[in-house]
Design a protein around this motif. Structure first.
Motif, PDB file in Angstrom:
ATOM      1  N   THR A 163       0.846  -1.195   0.000  1.00 40.03           N
ATOM      2  CA  THR A 163       0.000   0.000   0.000  1.00 40.03           C
ATOM      3  C   THR A 163       0.880   1.243   0.000  1.00 40.03           C
ATOM      4  OG1 THR A 163      -1.791  -1.124   1.146  1.00 40.03           O
ATOM      5  CG2 THR A 163      -1.749   1.283   1.288  1.00 40.03           C
ATOM      6  N   VAL A 164       0.513   2.199  -0.836  1.00 36.00           N
ATOM      7  CA  VAL A 164       1.306   3.426  -0.965  1.00 36.00           C
ATOM      8  C   VAL A 164       0.922   4.379   0.158  1.00 36.00           C
ATOM      9  CG1 VAL A 164       1.901   5.365  -2.449  1.00 36.00           C
ATOM     10  CG2 VAL A 164       1.388   3.128  -3.460  1.00 36.00           C
ATOM     11  N   THR A 165       1.836   4.656   1.059  1.00 35.54           N
ATOM     12  CA  THR A 165       1.560   5.562   2.187  1.00 35.54           C
ATOM     13  C   THR A 165       2.069   6.973   1.928  1.00 35.54           C
ATOM     14  OG1 THR A 165       3.646   5.008   3.292  1.00 35.54           O
ATOM     15  CG2 THR A 165       1.730   3.627   3.789  1.00 35.54           C
ATOM     16  N   HIS A 166       3.104   7.111   1.121  1.00 34.65           N
ATOM     17  CA  HIS A 166       3.644   8.418   0.765  1.00 34.65           C
ATOM     18  C   HIS A 166       4.085   8.352  -0.700  1.00 34.65           C
ATOM     19  CE1 HIS A 166       4.352   7.938   5.097  1.00 34.65           C
ATOM     20  NE2 HIS A 166       4.418   9.265   5.215  1.00 34.65           N
ATOM     21  N   ALA A 167       4.083   9.498  -1.360  1.00 33.59           N
ATOM     22  CA  ALA A 167       4.572   9.555  -2.737  1.00 33.59           C
ATOM     23  C   ALA A 167       5.022  10.977  -3.042  1.00 33.59           C
ATOM     24  CB  ALA A 167       3.494   9.123  -3.727  1.00 33.59           C
ATOM     25  N   ALA A 168       5.955  11.081  -3.989  1.00 31.09           N
ATOM     26  CA  ALA A 168       6.401  12.401  -4.427  1.00 31.09           C
ATOM     27  C   ALA A 168       5.289  13.069  -5.226  1.00 31.09           C
ATOM     28  CB  ALA A 168       7.667  12.276  -5.266  1.00 31.09           C
ATOM     29  N   ALA A 169       5.221  14.397  -5.124  1.00 31.44           N
ATOM     30  CA  ALA A 169       4.130  15.142  -5.757  1.00 31.44           C
ATOM     31  C   ALA A 169       4.169  15.074  -7.278  1.00 31.44           C
ATOM     32  CB  ALA A 169       4.167  16.600  -5.301  1.00 31.44           C
ATOM     33  N   ASN A 170       5.308  14.675  -7.856  1.00 30.75           N
ATOM     34  CA  ASN A 170       5.406  14.595  -9.327  1.00 30.75           C
ATOM     35  C   ASN A 170       5.113  13.200  -9.853  1.00 30.75           C
ATOM     36  OD1 ASN A 170       7.650  13.239  -8.431  1.00 30.75           O
ATOM     37  ND2 ASN A 170       9.108  14.308  -9.760  1.00 30.75           N
ATOM     38  N   LEU A 171       4.462  12.381  -9.056  1.00 27.31           N
ATOM     39  CA  LEU A 171       4.226  10.978  -9.425  1.00 27.31           C
ATOM     40  C   LEU A 171       3.504  10.859 -10.769  1.00 27.31           C
ATOM     41  CD1 LEU A 171       4.466   8.030  -8.227  1.00 27.31           C
ATOM     42  CD2 LEU A 171       2.085   8.306  -7.553  1.00 27.31           C
ATOM     43  N   ALA A 172       2.509  11.697 -10.994  1.00 37.08           N
ATOM     44  CA  ALA A 172       1.715  11.594 -12.224  1.00 37.08           C
ATOM     45  C   ALA A 172       2.566  11.826 -13.466  1.00 37.08           C
ATOM     46  CB  ALA A 172       0.562  12.595 -12.176  1.00 37.08           C
ATOM     47  N   ARG A 173       3.604  12.637 -13.337  1.00 36.26           N
ATOM     48  CA  ARG A 173       4.480  12.920 -14.485  1.00 36.26           C
ATOM     49  C   ARG A 173       5.135  11.653 -15.007  1.00 36.26           C
ATOM     50  NH1 ARG A 173      10.003  16.494 -13.881  1.00 36.26           N
ATOM     51  NH2 ARG A 173      10.919  15.938 -15.905  1.00 36.26           N
ATOM     52  N   TYR A 174       5.454  10.728 -14.118  1.00 36.17           N
ATOM     53  CA  TYR A 174       6.183   9.518 -14.526  1.00 36.17           C
ATOM     54  C   TYR A 174       5.264   8.304 -14.709  1.00 36.17           C
ATOM     55  CZ  TYR A 174      10.310  12.228 -13.424  1.00 36.17           C
ATOM     56  OH  TYR A 174      11.276  13.201 -13.418  1.00 36.17           O
ATOM     57  N   LEU A 175       4.187   8.223 -13.915  1.00 41.38           N
ATOM     58  CA  LEU A 175       3.300   7.054 -13.998  1.00 41.38           C
ATOM     59  C   LEU A 175       2.048   7.335 -14.800  1.00 41.38           C
ATOM     60  CD1 LEU A 175       3.499   5.538 -10.398  1.00 41.38           C
ATOM     61  CD2 LEU A 175       4.954   5.134 -12.376  1.00 41.38           C
ATOM     62  N   GLY A 176       1.720   8.607 -15.019  1.00 38.42           N
ATOM     63  CA  GLY A 176       0.504   8.926 -15.752  1.00 38.42           C
ATOM     64  C   GLY A 176      -0.754   8.670 -14.950  1.00 38.42           C
ATOM     65  N   VAL A 177      -0.626   8.530 -13.625  1.00 36.71           N
ATOM     66  CA  VAL A 177      -1.763   8.254 -12.748  1.00 36.71           C
ATOM     67  C   VAL A 177      -1.838   9.372 -11.723  1.00 36.71           C
ATOM     68  CG1 VAL A 177      -2.805   6.612 -11.141  1.00 36.71           C
ATOM     69  CG2 VAL A 177      -1.410   5.784 -13.055  1.00 36.71           C
ATOM     70  N   PRO A 178      -3.010   9.979 -11.508  1.00 41.73           N
ATOM     71  CA  PRO A 178      -3.111  11.057 -10.513  1.00 41.73           C
ATOM     72  C   PRO A 178      -2.698  10.566  -9.131  1.00 41.73           C
ATOM     73  CG  PRO A 178      -5.070  10.998 -11.900  1.00 41.73           C
ATOM     74  CD  PRO A 178      -4.276   9.764 -12.222  1.00 41.73           C
ATOM     75  N   LEU A 179      -2.121  11.470  -8.365  1.00 36.86           N
ATOM     76  CA  LEU A 179      -1.602  11.130  -7.046  1.00 36.86           C
ATOM     77  C   LEU A 179      -2.682  10.557  -6.142  1.00 36.86           C
ATOM     78  CD1 LEU A 179       1.013  11.329  -5.322  1.00 36.86           C
ATOM     79  CD2 LEU A 179       0.239  13.574  -4.590  1.00 36.86           C
ATOM     80  N   GLU A 180      -3.888  11.141  -6.192  1.00 40.57           N
ATOM     81  CA  GLU A 180      -4.946  10.690  -5.286  1.00 40.57           C
ATOM     82  C   GLU A 180      -5.446   9.283  -5.616  1.00 40.57           C
ATOM     83  OE1 GLU A 180      -6.687  13.507  -8.402  1.00 40.57           O
ATOM     84  OE2 GLU A 180      -4.960  13.424  -7.041  1.00 40.57           O
ATOM     85  N   GLU A 181      -5.153   8.785  -6.832  1.00 36.63           N
ATOM     86  CA  GLU A 181      -5.541   7.418  -7.181  1.00 36.63           C
ATOM     87  C   GLU A 181      -4.484   6.396  -6.792  1.00 36.63           C
ATOM     88  OE1 GLU A 181      -6.747   7.011 -11.210  1.00 36.63           O
ATOM     89  OE2 GLU A 181      -8.038   8.796 -11.193  1.00 36.63           O
ATOM     90  N   VAL A 182      -3.387   6.884  -6.265  1.00 37.63           N
ATOM     91  CA  VAL A 182      -2.306   5.987  -5.846  1.00 37.63           C
ATOM     92  C   VAL A 182      -2.196   5.931  -4.331  1.00 37.63           C
ATOM     93  CG1 VAL A 182       0.175   5.567  -5.984  1.00 37.63           C
ATOM     94  CG2 VAL A 182      -1.056   6.422  -7.984  1.00 37.63           C
ATOM     95  N   LEU A 183      -2.251   7.088  -3.671  1.00 37.01           N
ATOM     96  CA  LEU A 183      -2.111   7.128  -2.220  1.00 37.01           C
ATOM     97  C   LEU A 183      -3.221   6.349  -1.523  1.00 37.01           C
ATOM     98  CD1 LEU A 183      -1.044  10.825  -1.472  1.00 37.01           C
ATOM     99  CD2 LEU A 183       0.281   8.756  -1.043  1.00 37.01           C
ATOM    100  N   GLY A 184      -2.797   5.501  -0.603  1.00 36.07           N
ATOM    101  CA  GLY A 184      -3.747   4.731   0.186  1.00 36.07           C
ATOM    102  C   GLY A 184      -4.196   3.440  -0.445  1.00 36.07           C
ATOM    103  N   PHE A 185      -3.735   3.152  -1.657  1.00 35.53           N
ATOM    104  CA  PHE A 185      -4.128   1.928  -2.353  1.00 35.53           C
ATOM    105  C   PHE A 185      -2.912   1.032  -2.571  1.00 35.53           C
ATOM    106  CE2 PHE A 185      -7.239   5.083  -3.795  1.00 35.53           C
ATOM    107  CZ  PHE A 185      -8.422   4.430  -3.488  1.00 35.53           C
TER     108      PHE A 185
END
Length: 922
Positions: free
Chosen positions: A46-68
Motif C-alpha cells: 500500500t502506498v503511504t507516501h509519494a512524491a508530488a510529481n508521481l503523475a508525471r512519470y506514472l501517468g496516474v493522478p496522485l490521489e488514485e495511488v495514495l492509500g491503495f
C-alpha cells in the motif's frame, strides 16, 4: 478514497548558524525532480507516501495511488517488484534494481527498492545518460592488476581518479581523504584545464559535517543531477499508518539536498555531482567526488561502474594500510626488543634508556626523552627543564584515581594540554607520557620540537559560513588560502603511541618484575647523576657523535649560570683552546672570548644562528652556531644540566651559494639580453622579409606584365622560398627563446585533435608529393578531443611531418596516426621509412641546432630546431616526446599527452571520413 486530500510533508526549516551541524538532512521531506518516489507498506504494498510529481512519470493522478495497493494503479510494475522481492527472499541476489513498467504504455523506468527505518521505498527514474566509452571488464581487470603493484595511497588515488574521469566524462574527478580531525584534503585530481585546481588543498571538517559523513557511510553512492534544479515534496496519505513520522531518505538516491550544500556547490561553480564513498575497515576513509559544470543525470550503468571502481579502490587502500600497519608493528617490536637488555648486570639502565642509540628516543622517534623516578628527573635531548617535567607528570600523569599503567597521554600541541608550556625554557611542541609504575611512581616521557607547517586550504578555513539576512550562507571563495601552523610537532603515529603503551610491561619483564624495575631505576638515576657531574670521558661519548666543534657547559642545581665543562677535539683544533683554559668559566665569557655576538650568546636551547668568527687555525670563517640540551638530572640530593654549543663551519657552503647566485644573476641578465635582442631583430627582420616575400609573389604572378625570360620567374620563386624559410627560422628561434625563458604561455582550448591532424597532413601533402614520398594518415572515428594550445599542437604535427618527409628517400612512406594510450592519454605518432637515427644521437637531436652529419642531412638542410621545439612544446603541455629509431629502417616520433588533457569525443561520426587518407606519391 478518491475524495481524500493528500497531506504534504513539511520540509525542515532552513538551519541557522547555531544548528547547522544538527540539520536533519536525512529527512528533507522532498526528492530531486528527475525521478519520483513511493513509500510502501508491506506486505500488500500500500502506498503511504509519494512524491508530488508521481503523475508525471506514472501517468496516474496522485490521489488514485495514495492509500491503495500498488497493483491497482501499476499492475505490471507491482508484479516486477514482487518478482524482485521473491528473488531477494530466495537469496538469488540483492534484487534492488529492476525495470518498472508504468501503465498506459508509458516509457519503462529504472527502479530501485530498499527497506529502511521500518519502511519500503521505491525510487523510479527514466534511464539516464551513460558516458561513451565507459570502462569495461578489461579496463577493470587492468585497474585491479595495476593497484596490486601500487606502493602508496597516492598511487592508488591517482589511478582511480584517472579511470573514473575516463569512464564518466565528468569535468573534475577528485579523490578526497578524511584526516583524523575529519578535515580532508584532495590527494588526486583529474580535471579539464578550464577548471580551478584543488589538488593538495585542505577543506575544514565543517564542509562535510557529522550528519553528512554518516549518510556517506550508509549510502555509498550519491548523485545530484542538477544543483539548480527544483525539489519535489513528499505527500502522505492522511489516513495512512504512521503518517506523522518523517520519511528517512538517508539511503535514497533521489533524496533532496540541503539548501546550504547546494549553495556551497553553486559557489564552487558546480552544476552536478556524483560521489562514491571509500570505506576502509568499516570506516569512511574518503570519497571519489565527480563534479560537472552543468546539470547532468547519470544512468544506472555509470553509477554501477563508479560503485565497482570505488569498491576495488577501497580494497586496495585497505590492503595498503594493512601492509603499512604490519610493517609498523614489526618496527615497533624491533625497537621494544632492543630494550630487553637495558637491565643487564653492570649497565646503567637510566643511561641506556635515555642516551642509548636503541633507547627511548628511538622507540618514540623523539627529539628528547625523560624519566621521572620517584620525584627525581633525568632528561636527554630536547626536553623541558626538570622542574617543568615534574609539573607535567604531577598535573597530567595517569596515576591519579582511575589512572592505569600503560595509558598513554599524547599530544602534538603541548600548549593545548598545558597552558604554561609556552613559558618553558626549551621549546617543545609534542609530548608522550606513560606511567611505568604507581609506587614508587615511575614515568617515561618523550618530546618533539615544533615543526612549522604550511597548509593550503580551499578558501579561508576560519570562514566556512556566514550569516546573511538571518540565514546561513556557505563561503563564496575557494581560492587557495595559505595557513602557517605553529606550536605543533608532527603527529605521533599509531605505531609510536602503541609502542609507548607497551613500554611498562616490556620494562617490567626485562627487569624481572615491578619491584626490581623500581629498585634499578631509583639506584641508577643517582649513578647517572654522578657521572654527568664528574665523568668527563662519559660526556665525550655523548658529544663525539655531534657534528662540528662542540663546547659543553654545565649548570649545577640552584645555579642559573652555565659554566664551561669540556669540549671535543674539533673545537680545540679550530679555536686553539685547551680545556684547562676555560674550564669553570662562565659560558658567556668563553663565547665572548671567541667573538660570538651577545644576541647569539643569549640563545635558548634549540635555537641556531649564523655569524662570522676569527678562528686561530682557519682564519675568518662563517659558522652556524646552535645550542642544544644534552642532559638534565634533578634528584633530591642535587641537580645538573649539560648544554652543548655546536659550531659548524659553513664557509664553503655560503661561498658556493654566493657563486651560484652570481651565476644565476649573470644568466638572467644574459637571457634578458638575448630575449631583447631576438625581439628587436625579429621586428627589424620581419618587416623587410615580409616585403621581400610579398613583392616576390607579385613578380611571380606577373601582375604588372610578363617578366620576359623564364629564368627570371625561377629566380623570383627562389627569392620567395628563401624569404619564407628565413621567416620560419626566425619564428622558431623566437619560440625556443620564449620557452627557455619561461615566457611562452599556452592558450588552452578544447580542440578536435583528429581534424587538426588531418589538416596538418593536407598541408604537408604537397611537400611529400614533390619528394616522391607516400604520406598516409590514420585517425579513428572516435579520436578524442584535447585540452591544449591549438597553434602549439599544429606546430608539433607540422614539424614532425616535415622532418619525416625530408629525411625519407624517394619511394618511402610516412604515416601519421592518433593513438589511445593505456593510461587514458592520447598520442600523435609519425612513423617513416627514412634513414633513421643512430642510438648515440637520439638524445642529442633534441638539442637546439644539433644535426646528424650525413649525406641526406647535407642535401635537405635545415636548422636543427624542429625536434627541439616539438620536445619543448610537449613539455609545456605536461607531455613528452618519445623517439624510436634504427639506422636504415626509419624513425617513429610520438608525442604523448597526459590523461587529464584527454576528453572523449561526443560525436565520433563527424570524423568518420578522416579515418584513413593518403597523399599519393608523385
Amino acid at each position: 478514497m478518491t475524495d481524500l486530500v493528500p497531506t504534504a510533508i513539511p520540509a525542515p526549516e532552513a538551519p541557522s548558524l547555531s544548528d547547522c551541524a544538527r540539520e536533519p538532512i536525512h529527512i528533507p521531506g522532498a526528492v530531486q525532480a528527475h525521478g519520483t518516489l513511493l513509500v510502501l507498506a508491506e506486505p500488500d504494498l500500500t502506498v503511504t507516501h509519494a512524491a508530488a510529481n508521481l503523475a508525471r512519470y506514472l501517468g496516474v493522478p496522485l490521489e488514485e495511488v495514495l492509500g491503495f495497493p500498488l497493483e491497482r494503479s501499476c499492475p505490471a510494475g507491482a508484479a516486477a517488484l514482487r518478482a524482485a522481492l521473491a528473488e531477494e527472499a530466495r537469496g538469488i541476489g540483492p534484487a534492488v534494481r529492476f525495470d518498472f513498467e508504468p501503465p498506459a504504455g508509458r516509457p519503462v523506468l529504472e527502479a530501485r527498492f530498499h527497506r529502511h527505518d521500518g519502511r519500503a521505498l521505491l525510487e523510479l527514474e527514466p534511464p539516464g545518460e551513460d558516458a561513451p566509452g565507459g570502462a569495461g571488464p578489461p579496463d577493470l581487470a587492468g585497474f585491479i592488476e595495476y593497484l596490486e603493484g601500487c606502493a602508496t595511497r597516492y598511487d592508488i588515488a591517482r589511478r582511480t581518479a584517472d579511470l573514473v574521469s575516463r569512464s564518466t566524462g565528468f569535468d573534475r574527478v577528485m579523490v578526497y581523504r578524511f584526516l583524523p580531525d575529519w578535515s580532508g584534503d584532495v590527494i588526486a585530481e583529474v580535471r579539464h584545464a578550464t577548471e580551478p585546481a584543488y589538488l593538495g588543498l585542505h577543506f575544514p571538517a565543517s564542509d562535510i559535517p557529522l550528519q553528512a559523513r554518516e549518510l556517506y557511510r550508509v549510502n555509498l553512492l550519491r548523485s545530484i543531477a542538477d544543483v539548480r534544479g527544483e525539489v519535489v515534496p513528499l505527500v502522505a496519505d492522511p489516513t495512512g499508518r504512521d503518517v506523522a513520522r518523517p520519511v528517512d531518505l538517508g539511503r535514497s538516491n533521489l533524496r533532496a539536498v540541503s539548501p546550504i550544500h547546494l549553495e556551497y556547490l553553486r559557489n564552487m561553480g558546480v552544476g552536478a555531482t556524483l560521489v562514491a564513498s571509500l570505506m576502509v575497515g568499516g570506516r569512511l576513509w574518503g570519497l571519489i567526488a565527480c563534479h560537472h559544470a552543468t546539470g547532468r543525470r547519470c544512468g544506472a550503468g555509470t553509477r554501477d561502474l563508479l560503485s565497482r571502481i570505488a569498491l576495488i579502490a577501497a580494497g586496495a587502500l585497505e590492503r595498503s594500510i594493512a601492509a603499512d600497519i604490519a610493517q609498523a608493528r614489526r618496527r615497533t617490536e624491533a625497537r621494544l626488543a632492543a630494550l630487553d637488555g637495558v637491565f643487564d648486570s653492570g649497565r646503567d639502565s637510566v643511561a641506556a634508556l635515555l642516551c642509548g642509540d636503541r633507547g627511548l628516543r628511538d622507540l618514540g622517534m623523539a627529539d628528547g626523552v625523560a624519566l621521572y623516578v620517584d620525584g627525581a628527573v633525568a632528561a636527554f635531548g630536547r626536553t623541558p627543564d626538570t622542574h617543568e617535567i615534574r609539573h607535567l607528570v604531577e598535573r597530567h600523569g595517569t596515576s591519579a584515581p582511575g589512572g592505569t599503567c600503560g595509558a598513554v597521554v599524547a599530544t602534538d600541541c603541548l600548549d593545548e594540554l598545558e597552558p604554561q608550556a609556552s613559558a618553558f625554557d626549551e621549546t617543545v611542541a609534542g609530548m608522550l607520557m606513560v606511567e611505568l609504575a604507581a609506587r614508587p611512581r615511575l614515568v617515561a616521557l618523550a618530546f618533539r620540537r615544533e615543526v612549522i607547517q604550511e597548509i593550503f586550504w580551499g578558501g579561508d578555513p576560519q570562514k566556512p559560513a556566514s550569516a546573511e539576512d538571518g540565514r546561513l550562507s556557505p563561503r563564496k571563495s575557494f581560492e587557495r588560502w595559505r595557513q602557517t601552523v605553529t606550536g605543533r610537532c608532527p603527529p605521533w603515529s599509531p605505531e609510536v603511541v602503541d609502542g609507548w603503551g607497551e613500554l611498562p610491561a616490556r620494562l617490567v619483564a626485562a627487569a624481572g618484575g615491578a619491584d626490581r624495575l623500581a629498585d634499578r631505576l631509583v639506584g641508577d638515576i643517582r649513578r647517572f647523576h654522578t657521572w654527568t657531574r664528574f665523568d668527563e670521558p662519559a660526556v665525550h661519548g655523548l658529544i663525539d657523535v655531534l657534528p662540528g666543534a662542540v663546547l659543553v657547559a654545565r649548570r649545577a642545581a640552584g645555579d642559573s649560570v652555565f659554566h664551561a665543562f669540556t669540549m671535543n677535539r674539533e673545537f680545540r683544533r679550530i679555536f686553539d683552546i685547551v680545556p684547562d683554559e676555560v674550564a669553570g668559566r662562565r659560558i658567556d665569557d668563553v663565547l665572548s672570548l671567541l667573538g660570538v655576538p651577545p644576541a647569539i650568546r643569549a640563545m635558548i636551547p634549540g635555537a641556531s644562528a649564523e655569524t662570522t668568527l676569527m678562528a686561530s687555525a682557519a682564519g675568518e670563517r662563517t659558522v652556524s652556531i646552535s645550542r642544544r640540551s644534552l642532559l638534565k638530572v634533578d634528584t633530591e640530593d642535587d641537580g645538573t644540566a649539560l648544554s652543548a654549543w655546536v659550531f659548524q663551519d659553513i664557509t664553503s657552503h655560503r661561498r658556493t651559494e654566493e657563486a651560484l647566485r652570481t651565476a644565476r644573476d649573470q644568466a638572467l641578465v644574459a637571457s634578458r639580453s638575448k630575449s631583447a635582442f631576438l625581439a628587436n631583430m625579429s621586428h627589424e627582420l620581419r618587416t623587410p622579409l615580409n616585403a621581400i616575400i610579398g613583392f616576390s609573389e607579385l613578380l611571380a604572378d606577373e601582375l604588372f606584365g610578363p617578366l620576359g625570360d623564364a629564368k627570371y620567374k625561377e629566380y623570383v620563386n627562389d627569392i620567395r622560398h628563401a624569404g619564407e624559410h628565413l621567416l620560419s627560422l626566425i619564428s622558431d628561434l623566437l619560440d625556443i627563446s620564449k620557452i627557455e625563458a619561461g615566457r611562452r604561455t599556452i592558450n588552452e582550448d578544447l580542440i578536435d585533435l583528429g581534424s587538426l591532424v588531418a589538416r596538418c597532413c593536407s598541408m604537408i601533402s604537397d611537400l611529400a608529393r614533390r619528394g616522391d614520398v607516400q604520406l598516409e594518415w590514420h585517425i579513428p572515428a572516435t579520436a578524442p578531443n584535447l585540452h591544449a594550445d591549438a597553434r602549439a599542437v599544429r606546430q608539433i604535427v607540422v614539424n614532425l611531418l616535415s622532418n619525416a618527409v625530408k629525411f625519407t628517400p624517394a619511394g618511402g612512406t610516412v604515416t601519421c596516426r592518433t593513438l589511445a594510450l593505456q593510461d587514458g592519454g592520447v598520442a600523435i605518432e609519425v612513423q617513416d621509412t627514412g634513414i633513421g637515427i643512430a642510438e648515440e644521437h637520439l638524445d642529442r637531436v633534441l638539442e637546439p641546432f644539433y644535426q646528424v652529419d650525413n649525406s641526406l642531412t647535407r642535401q635537405v638542410g635545415g636548422t636543427g630546431l624542429g625536434l627541439s621545439l616539438v620536445n619543448a612544446i610537449a613539455n609545456l603541455h605536461q607531455g613528452r616526446l618519445v623517439l624510436e629509431s634504427k639506422v636504415g629502417c626509419g624513425t617513429t616520433a610520438r608525442v604523448e599527452f597526459p590523461p587529464w588533457r584527454t576528453v572523449p569525443a561526443q560525436d565520433g561520426h563527424s570524423r568518420a571520413g578522416l579515418a584513413v587518407q593518403a597523399a599519393p606519391a608523385a
